[in-house]
Write a protein that holds these residues in place. Structure first.
Motif, PDB file in Angstrom:
ATOM      1  N   LYS A 107       0.859  -1.193   0.000  1.00 38.12           N
ATOM      2  CA  LYS A 107       0.000   0.000   0.000  1.00 38.12           C
ATOM      3  C   LYS A 107       0.892   1.239   0.000  1.00 38.12           C
ATOM      4  CE  LYS A 107      -3.552  -2.426   2.621  1.00 38.12           C
ATOM      5  NZ  LYS A 107      -4.228  -2.505   3.936  1.00 38.12           N
ATOM      6  N   CYS A 122      -5.645   5.590  -3.384  1.00 36.26           N
ATOM      7  CA  CYS A 122      -5.604   4.129  -3.262  1.00 36.26           C
ATOM      8  C   CYS A 122      -4.565   3.596  -4.245  1.00 36.26           C
ATOM      9  CB  CYS A 122      -6.967   3.519  -3.575  1.00 36.26           C
ATOM     10  SG  CYS A 122      -8.337   4.206  -2.649  1.00 36.26           S
ATOM     11  N   LEU A 141      -9.328  -2.796   0.586  1.00 30.18           N
ATOM     12  CA  LEU A 141      -8.610  -3.868  -0.091  1.00 30.18           C
ATOM     13  C   LEU A 141      -9.291  -5.191   0.244  1.00 30.18           C
ATOM     14  CD1 LEU A 141      -6.190  -5.097  -1.648  1.00 30.18           C
ATOM     15  CD2 LEU A 141      -4.937  -5.052   0.523  1.00 30.18           C
ATOM     16  N   VAL A 150      -9.239  -3.455  -5.195  1.00 26.74           N
ATOM     17  CA  VAL A 150      -9.110  -2.197  -4.464  1.00 26.74           C
ATOM     18  C   VAL A 150     -10.304  -1.335  -4.853  1.00 26.74           C
ATOM     19  CG1 VAL A 150      -7.722  -0.128  -4.089  1.00 26.74           C
ATOM     20  CG2 VAL A 150      -6.592  -2.316  -4.459  1.00 26.74           C
TER      21      VAL A 150
END
Length: 135
Positions: A63, A96, A72, A85
């Motif tokens: 991440k 993200c 997630l 995601v």
């Protein structure tokens, strides 16, 4: 005093950008498909040695940027591995940003949707691979 506060602010800001790594391992027996849906980041999929009876499918998610509006999902309901995601907000899906490294058997069907970032598939026949890039 001002210098101490400034250094604390810099230190706190840098801590917010620390990368979190999540790894999940699944039994590959019965796995026939992998579906990856990523908003931003790299997706790397490689084939594993599926001749072993105890072969594992390994998903590593790094991440890079992951706000509280991001979700997630890494799960294997029956014969399909789902790696996804999602962004729950109005703007800035770049909050993200996740890099995936996934090791799967070479006979698995691979479907990847990646809005922004590189996709690399190695050791899996083209007939098993479907990649979707943004238009």
């Amino acid at each position: 005093m001002k210098l101490t506060v400034f250094l604390l602010a810099i230190t706190s800001a840098n801590l917010g950008f620390a990368k979190e790594i999540e790894t999940k391992e699944f039994d590959s027996s019965g796995l026939s498909e992998i579906q990856v849906e990523n908003l931003s980041g790299k997706v790397t999929i490689t084939s594993s040695d599926n001749s072993k009876s105890n072969s594992k499918t390994i998903v590593t998610a790094t991440k890079n940027k992951f706000s509280s509006n991001c979700k997630l999902t890494i799960e294997k309901p029956e014969s399909k591995l789902l790696v996804k995601v999602q962004y729950f907000g109005f703007m800035n899906i770049s909050d993200c940003d996740v890099d995936f490294t996934i090791n799967v058997p070479k006979t698995v069907n691979v479907n990847v949707i990646n809005n922004s970032g590189d996709i690399r598939v190695t050791g899996i026949p083209v007939s098993y691979t479907h990649l979707t890039l943004p238009t």
